[in-house]
Design an enzyme around this catalytic site. Structure first.
Site, PDB file in Angstrom:
ATOM      1  N   CYS A   1       0.828  -1.203   0.000  1.00  0.00           N
ATOM      2  CA  CYS A   1       0.000   0.000   0.000  1.00  0.00           C
ATOM      3  C   CYS A   1       0.864   1.255   0.000  1.00  0.00           C
ATOM      4  O   CYS A   1       1.970   1.262   0.550  1.00  0.00           O
ATOM      5  CB  CYS A   1      -0.873   0.049   1.232  1.00  0.00           C
TER       6      CYS A   1
ATOM      7  N   ARG B   1       5.043   0.449  -5.989  1.00  0.00           N
ATOM      8  CA  ARG B   1       5.084  -0.361  -4.780  1.00  0.00           C
ATOM      9  C   ARG B   1       4.204  -1.604  -4.898  1.00  0.00           C
ATOM     10  O   ARG B   1       4.366  -2.544  -4.131  1.00  0.00           O
ATOM     11  CB  ARG B   1       4.613   0.469  -3.578  1.00  0.00           C
TER      12      ARG B   1
ATOM     13  N   TRP C   1      -2.981  -2.604  -1.464  1.00  0.00           N
ATOM     14  CA  TRP C   1      -2.601  -3.983  -1.796  1.00  0.00           C
ATOM     15  C   TRP C   1      -3.362  -4.846  -0.809  1.00  0.00           C
ATOM     16  O   TRP C   1      -3.085  -4.813   0.396  1.00  0.00           O
ATOM     17  CB  TRP C   1      -1.080  -4.126  -1.641  1.00  0.00           C
TER      18      TRP C   1
ATOM     19  N   ASN D   1      -1.741   1.960   5.946  1.00  0.00           N
ATOM     20  CA  ASN D   1      -0.905   0.829   5.526  1.00  0.00           C
ATOM     21  C   ASN D   1      -0.598   0.016   6.771  1.00  0.00           C
ATOM     22  O   ASN D   1      -0.407   0.587   7.836  1.00  0.00           O
ATOM     23  CB  ASN D   1       0.447   1.284   4.962  1.00  0.00           C
ATOM     24  N   GLY D   2      -0.470  -1.305   6.606  1.00  0.00           N
ATOM     25  CA  GLY D   2      -0.133  -2.145   7.753  1.00  0.00           C
ATOM     26  C   GLY D   2      -1.321  -2.993   8.150  1.00  0.00           C
ATOM     27  O   GLY D   2      -2.251  -3.180   7.359  1.00  0.00           O
TER      28      GLY D   2
ATOM     29  N   GLU E   1      19.246 -16.300  -8.495  1.00  0.00           N
ATOM     30  CA  GLU E   1      18.746 -14.978  -8.885  1.00  0.00           C
ATOM     31  C   GLU E   1      18.154 -15.015 -10.303  1.00  0.00           C
ATOM     32  O   GLU E   1      17.101 -14.423 -10.560  1.00  0.00           O
ATOM     33  CB  GLU E   1      19.878 -13.940  -8.769  1.00  0.00           C
TER      34      GLU E   1
ATOM     35  N   LYS F   1      14.201 -14.142 -11.076  1.00  0.00           N
ATOM     36  CA  LYS F   1      13.789 -13.062 -12.000  1.00  0.00           C
ATOM     37  C   LYS F   1      12.801 -13.611 -13.017  1.00  0.00           C
ATOM     38  O   LYS F   1      11.804 -12.977 -13.319  1.00  0.00           O
ATOM     39  CB  LYS F   1      14.996 -12.476 -12.748  1.00  0.00           C
TER      40      LYS F   1
ATOM     41  N   GLU G   1       9.350 -14.351 -11.378  1.00  0.00           N
ATOM     42  CA  GLU G   1       8.527 -13.247 -10.889  1.00  0.00           C
ATOM     43  C   GLU G   1       8.029 -12.317 -11.977  1.00  0.00           C
ATOM     44  O   GLU G   1       6.953 -11.754 -11.840  1.00  0.00           O
ATOM     45  CB  GLU G   1       9.232 -12.463  -9.776  1.00  0.00           C
TER      46      GLU G   1
ATOM     47  N   HIS H   1      20.378 -35.827  -7.619  1.00  0.00           N
ATOM     48  CA  HIS H   1      19.739 -36.317  -6.389  1.00  0.00           C
ATOM     49  C   HIS H   1      18.221 -36.142  -6.431  1.00  0.00           C
ATOM     50  O   HIS H   1      17.574 -36.111  -5.386  1.00  0.00           O
ATOM     51  CB  HIS H   1      20.335 -35.600  -5.174  1.00  0.00           C
TER      52      HIS H   1
ATOM     53  N   LYS I   1       6.792  -3.922  -4.257  1.00  0.00           N
ATOM     54  CA  LYS I   1       8.198  -3.518  -4.153  1.00  0.00           C
ATOM     55  C   LYS I   1       8.673  -3.566  -2.715  1.00  0.00           C
ATOM     56  O   LYS I   1       9.780  -3.969  -2.421  1.00  0.00           O
ATOM     57  CB  LYS I   1       8.347  -2.098  -4.711  1.00  0.00           C
TER      58      LYS I   1
END
Ligand code: F6R
Length: 566
Positions: A2, A27, A71, A97-98, A441, A445, A448, A464, A561
């Site tokens: 948010c 964000r 969000w 937010n939160g 990494e 990428k 996502e 394995h 973000k």
């Protein structure tokens, strides 16, 4: 996650709120809304993008307003659950937010006292609580309401009849911007186009902005704080001719890494770390891969603990917390826990003034500038550059040469490759030693931003179990520079190749064996910092694949973000 934006000033209120909110889009969010004070409070809010919900915004505003990107946590993204939220009479509008942990109990009590709720959110208790206490005066009512909340919050509220924006912070970022007008935001990027003068709000602080200035207090005592000047520029937070922020940020890496290494500020921390028997690195996501790289390259015994698992695994020792945003809730909870046990916390952070920098005993910055694309790119390689520098100072050796341009030069070739791999359902990324980090990494990428399933394995681990998944045509990206692992990796390539894998090899220029074994091969110069050198083309590969598939790499679905919930 948010985003909050508030404004008091003489400019065009609706336009300013819209522009501020646009800058917070990165964000991650699913709904947007604004409320302004005119003859009464008026508002617009709904699920959708800032443009869908708020373009052509014409509300009768005088001098103050608040805005929000949501969000979803409590309740689906829809009109009723979007912020701002109100009391029944619409005297109070609140964005938050939160997470309000005690909202169920508060809501039940408020309902018993006759309050009617319209949304499924935790936030909606706040305007009702403020409204109930308005007989105390506006600011006192706001303070009383906030004192009843448990959990994490950044709050912005307006109350009909005044020209103020009230705010409060606990474990969720808030910062003021000052230039004669006054701004309130979740991060400085939101007001950079108007001012670089920022006043960071700390946990437990509460206050307001109005035409006269800003007022902050903590536990009833006035806080005097001078604005600090932010070094970032608004232009840095603009696309600058690139199709996406992510591509721009990938191409910024040569400049950014120079900035990261531009002073000797790692020396002090390096000297201190050299005296330790052990260091615990904690972080999340891509930042956790930077921590893992440090474990591979450093001679100091290092434990790496994923921040969300921290209390279960931490057995004492000094902490190095790594975070681009400095706001990741998992990381903040981990270090608060470590501090409660008496640990010293050092931090490697990109965002100046972020929460982590306030909690940590010592902070060093990566100085990568604002990163708007949700996927970490330049902030990751700048973390790695900082950690290589730290390591060199600890060992008393030269900082290795870091050159990311050869990876960038592969851009066109990787764009072509992206067309082929975009048809894949699943991919593997293999590396050994420090390039296991590169594989992790690269796979993250791709997952996502292109939404293609990708797994990273240490080369030796394939046999394995995961080898069972290799069949004709499955793309396997192999990172194999000429280091001590090369020979064994060649064997691992044979293993996947003989089961039909389509091998995408990244190795050293002139490595004919690698070229011969790979279906496609990309050569890079010899390097001592292979996780940096080889990550860059993997960023490009993920970027182009996302674009080919019509995904927006800057705003991947479901992601944010700054991840401010646990
Ligand atoms: C991946 C990505 C995330 C972040 C993670 C931690 O591209 O960006 O995995 O790395 O959310 O974020 P910070 O570094 O801000 O703590």
């Amino acid at each position: 996650m948010c985003g909050i934006f508030g404004y008091v000033g003489s400019g065009d209120i609706c336009k300013t709120l819209y522009q501020g909110l646009k800058s917070l889009e990165y964000r991650g969010y699913d709904s947007a809304g604004v409320a302004v004070i005119g003859n009464s409070i008026s508002f617009v809010k709904d699920a959708g993008t800032v443009d869908q919900v708020l373009s052509d915004l014409k509300l009768p505003a005088r001098k103050a307003g608040i805005a929000h990107t949501r969000w979803a946590t409590h309740g689906r993204p829809n009109q009723l659950n979007s912020h701002p939220h109100f009391d029944e009479k619409k005297k109070v509008a609140v964005t938050h937010n939160g997470i309000i942990e005690n909202y169920r109990k508060l809501k039940e009590e408020l309902q018993k006292r006759g309050h009617v709720f319209r949304s499924q959110t935790d936030t909606e208790v706040i305007p009702h609580l403020i409204d109930e206490n308005l007989h105390l005066g506006e600011f006192e009512a706001f303070k009383k309401a906030v004192s009843m909340l448990k959990g994490s919050y950044a709050i912005a509220a307006i109350i009909d009849g005044s020209e103020r924006v009230y705010f409060a912070r606990r474990f969720s970022p808030l910062v003021l911007g000052v230039n004669g007008d006054y701004f309130l935001a979740s991060d400085v990027v939101a007001f950079l186009r108007w001012t670089k003068k920022a006043v960071f709000i700390e946990d437990g602080e509460i206050g307001y902005i109005d035409e006269m200035g800003f007022h902050i207090e903590k536990d009833g005592v006035k806080v005097n704080r001078k604005p600090t000047t932010i070094q970032w520029n608004f232009e840095e937070a603009a696309k600058d001719g690139y199709d996406h922020f992510m591509l721009k940020e990938i191409f910024e890496q040569p400049k950014v890494i120079k900035q990261t290494l531009s002073s000797e500020r790692f020396k002090g921390l390096a000297t201190h770390l050299s005296t330790l028997d052990k260091l615990v690195v904690t972080s999340a996501g891509t930042s956790s891969y930077a921590g893992l790289a440090f474990k591979y390259i450093s001679q100091l015994p290092i434990d790496t603990i994923t921040a969300s698992e921290f209390p279960a695994l931490y057995r004492g020792g000094e902490i190095l917390a790594i975070s681009q945003s400095g706001e990741t809730a998992d990381t903040m909870t981990a270090i608060r826990y470590a501090k409660s046990l008496g640990a010293q916390v050092d931090a490697l952070v990109n965002v100046v003034g972020s929460t982590l920098t306030r909690i940590a005993d010592k902070t060093i910055y990566t100085h990568a500038g604002p990163e708007i694309g949700v996927a970490a790119t330049k902030t990751f390689t700048s973390q790695l550059a900082a950690l290589y520098a730290l390591n060199s100072y600890m060992r008393g050796t030269e900082i290795p040469k870091i050159d990311v341009k050869p990876g960038l030069a592969l851009n066109k070739d990787l764009k072509k490759l992206a067309m082929d791999i975009s048809k894949s359902k699943s991919m593997f990324y293999l590396g050994r030693g420090q390039n296991y980090v590169t594989a992790l990494e690269g796979a993250l990428k791709l997952k996502e931003i292109a939404y293609i399933h990708a797994e990273a394995y240490q080369g030796g681990e394939m046999k394995h179990g995961p080898l069972a998944l290799i069949e004709e045509g499955v793309p396997v990206v192999v990172i194999n520079p000429q280091d001590s692992y090369r020979k064994k990796m060649l064997g691992n390539i044979e293993e996947v190749k003989s089961r039909g894998a389509f091998v995408i090899g990244f190795g050293e220029e002139g490595d004919d064996e690698m070229r011969a074994l790979s279906n496609v091969f990309y050569g890079l110069p010899k390097t001592e910092v292979s996780p940096i050198t080889y990550t860059v083309p993997l960023q490009l590969l993920a970027y182009h694949t996302a674009v080919v598939l019509g995904r927006n790499p800057d705003k991947p679905r479901n992601l944010a973000k700054s991840v401010t919930v646990e």
